[in-house]
Design a protein around this motif. Structure first.
Motif: not given
Lengths: 371, 278
Positions: A294-296, A308-312, A325-333, A353-357
């Motif tokens: 992944f790259a920001l 897209d993921a929310v940083i925890e 972080g977590r994806l919109a559906n709640g999966l951890p990443v 919220t960040v976008t992981l490319h």
């Protein structure tokens, strides 16, 4: 420099072993294992505890018998050969040094038993102790040595018989991290010097990756995958191997092929763009993305996608930042960002919220095990 | 922390400790003093220092008139009895050491049907009252037609001494790392070499300790020996018992002192071997 040849030295053929325990019924530590070990290679048996790796090592050494199957040393069947007649030596997990003998006594034991002359024994003990860096400690008792020194004595004791195969049973796990790392390097150097086939058992994936020519990943008495560290890390065969080696993000979904592009639809979540050779549309698959894929920033060239993921949580480990972080559906990443002094770290914060490319070539597809 | 708070309890503990030691050792000290008292008629009254009782014990004629003509024991008998005791103690403890050690090895290394029951049975001879064991052995020997002799004493002693050795060696084996034997095999040693070079040296303190304990127990056993000794065989404890029946003579004190010294030496040797290898 050591040459790993294609020539086979040891072959495990259809090894099977099970036994009954009073608590949990029948346990099958070896469930049909076939494995070819090459001359001079450093092969690691890697797996969680109870996967059968130590049992496999013990059956090779001759401490335990196989129910089925055979072990061949250069074509010669070993099942009728007792442990003390097999040209293998073991470095035990707890070292198993004889407490009533000195360092020289321990190291020379194999030679004494073999009836080697006193003068030759002394010379060879001196040589091998120099090799492992323990010169001058001949008269010490094991109890007077540090853990690292005991480990070297165990190694010297096993090496002095010039075994065809050296078996190492979690031999580094009792040492602290720093000592373990320096012993890992020394072991590799030593193998380059002496040119012996090493079979190394460990549950430590990092250790396996740094030391091995090839790794056999085991679970529940089977070898799940056999390959070089890079093969195992980059192209794991299934979810278990991917999860056991390194950190990984694994998503389950269904493959959808649409003309030239393919994607995996994750249940209740986003789609991941993939390259899917060898898979058919509609296949249930697991997709693995390593954190470093992944790259920001989306600056890279070539086809790809993003999540897209929310940083925890942000964990700083020196060279890198681990973004949990977590994806919109709640999966951890988990994503990994190189730590650039000052710049990157400051702009990230939990809750953001960040976008992981990622590039289309990065996701690795594996057949789903769920079925 | 004031010293006063402790003083009364502390003093009581000191007194208790002293009383405990006196209770244990005063009789032994008294016997030792008596054994050098020249008063042949009343040993509680000190009349002078003498070696006479030791001399008569060893068959040497006493110098003074202190020699009690009533003392009729033949010194040759004492040596014969002592020899019997040593033969019994040495043979029984040697045999028991072999049996007990082998048993400990078997139960520690192998699993077999009925192992738990077998291990429990090994404790039986130790907890069984001596008098029961003595009678049982007597009935057994008579039943199978064994003539009572030194041999029956040795066999009888082995039955319970093996248990003592077993327990001591088994404790030692429990503390021994099994992988050491595996390591020895791994390095090319066969089972016999492994036993000789690895297992035996490591359990040796237990084996020697077991042997010495068995030796001491055998040497002073009265109850069981009493039943299974024939009419014409006697061991030292039986001999002393017989002597005491006819009144406590000064020679018995001398003999007791010698036995105390002997036990002390053997026990010290046992402790030394135990500590040396740990």
């Amino acid at each position: 420099m050591r040459q790993v040849s294609e020539q086979e030295v040891l072959r495990v053929d259809g090894a099977r072993k099970s036994f009954r325990t009073p608590e949990s019924g029948v346990v099958t530590p070896l469930d049909g294992i076939t494995l070819s070990i090459r001359n001079n290679e450093f092969l690691t048996l890697l797996g969680p505890s109870g996967c059968g790796k130590t049992t496999l090592l013990k059956t090779i050494a001759g401490f335990e018998e196989l129910d089925e199957g055979e072990i061949f040393l250069e074509g010669r069947a070993m099942s009728a050969v007792p442990a003390h007649r097999r040209p293998f030596n073991t470095v035990f997990q707890n070292y198993a040094l004889f407490p009533h003998m000195t360092v020289a006594g321990n190291v020379g034991y194999g030679l004494q038993v073999a009836g080697v002359k006193r003068a030759e024994e002394t010379a060879r003990v001196t040589d091998v102790l120099r090799l492992v860096g323990l010169s001058g400690l001949e008269r010490r008792k094991p109890a007077q040595l540090s853990g690292g020194q005991q480990q070297r004595v165990a190694l010297a004791r096993a090496l002095i018989n010039r075994p065809r195969v050296l078996l190492l049973d979690e031999s580094l796990s009792a040492l602290d991290r720093k000592l373990r790392q320096s012993m890992q390097i020394e072991l590799k150097n030593l193998q380059n010097t002496v040119g012996i086939t090493f079979i190394f058992v460990t549950h430590d994936q990092e250790e396996a990756l740094t030391m091995s020519d090839r790794i056999a990943v085991m679970d529940k008495g089977r070898i799940l995958q056999l390959g070089t560290p890079a093969e195992i890390y980059d192209t794991p065969k299934n979810r278990f191997v991917a999860g056991f080696i390194g950190t990984s993000n694994i998503f389950s979904g269904t493959l959808a092929k649409d003309g030239g592009t393919s994607r995996v639809d994750i249940e209740g979540g986003p789609a991941i763009a993939v390259t899917a050779d060898g898979f058919a549309s509609g296949d249930k698959v697991d997709v693995m993305l390593r954190p470093e894929h992944f790259a920001l920033a989306s600056g890279r060239t070539g086809a790809g996608g993003s999540l897209d993921a929310v940083i925890e949580n942000i964990v700083f480990v020196g060279t890198d930042l681990h973004l949990h972080g977590r994806l919109a559906n709640g999966l951890p990443v988990v994503a990994l960002e190189r730590h650039a002094r000052g710049a990157g770290a400051l702009s990230l914060a939990p809750g953001q919220t960040v976008t992981l490319h990622y590039q289309a070539t990065a996701p690795h597809l594996m057949k789903s095990q769920a079925a | 922390m004031s010293k006063r708070r402790f003083s009364s309890g502390w003093t009581a503990l000191h007194i208790y400790g002293a009383a405990f030691l006196i209770f244990l050792y005063a009789p032994l000290a008294l016997i030792t003093v008596y054994s050098f008292n020249s008063n042949a008629l009343n040993m509680a009254v000190w009349t002078g220092f003498t070696f006479d009782w030791y001399r008569t014990l060893f068959g040497m004629q006493p110098a003074g008139a202190a020699f009690d003509a009533a003392f009729t024991e033949n010194p040759d008998r004492i040596f014969g009895v002592l020899r019997n005791s040593l033969i019994v103690a040495l043979s029984a403890s040697a045999i028991s050491t072999v049996i007990g050690t082998a048993t400990a090895l078997a139960t520690a290394r192998y699993d077999f049907v009925g192992k738990r029951i077998y291990q429990a049975l090994l404790f039986m001879p130790m907890i069984m009252p001596d008098i029961v064991l003595g009678i049982a052995l007597l009935i057994f020997f008579v039943g199978v037609g064994f003539k009572l002799s030194l041999a029956t004493i040795i066999i009888g002693h082995c039955t319970f001494l093996s248990s003592y050795v077993y327990i001591i060696v088994a404790a030692r084996l429990a503390g021994m790392d099994n992988t050491l034997e595996v390591a020895s095999a791994d390095l090319g040693a066969g089972p016999v070499t492994t036993f000789r070079r690895v297992t035996l040296p490591l359990i040796m303190p237990g084996v020697i300790g077991g042997f010495l304990l068995a030796f001491i127990i055998s040497l002073d056993d009265v109850v069981i020996t009493y039943f299974i000794a024939g009419v014409d065989t006697q061991t030292l404890p039986l001999f002393i018992l017989a002597m005491v029946r006819r009144g406590i003579r000064p020679q018995i004190n001398a003999l007791a002192v010698l036995l105390i010294m002997f036990s002390f030496v053997v026990a010290s040797a046992g402790l030394y071997f135990r500590s040396r290898r740990n």
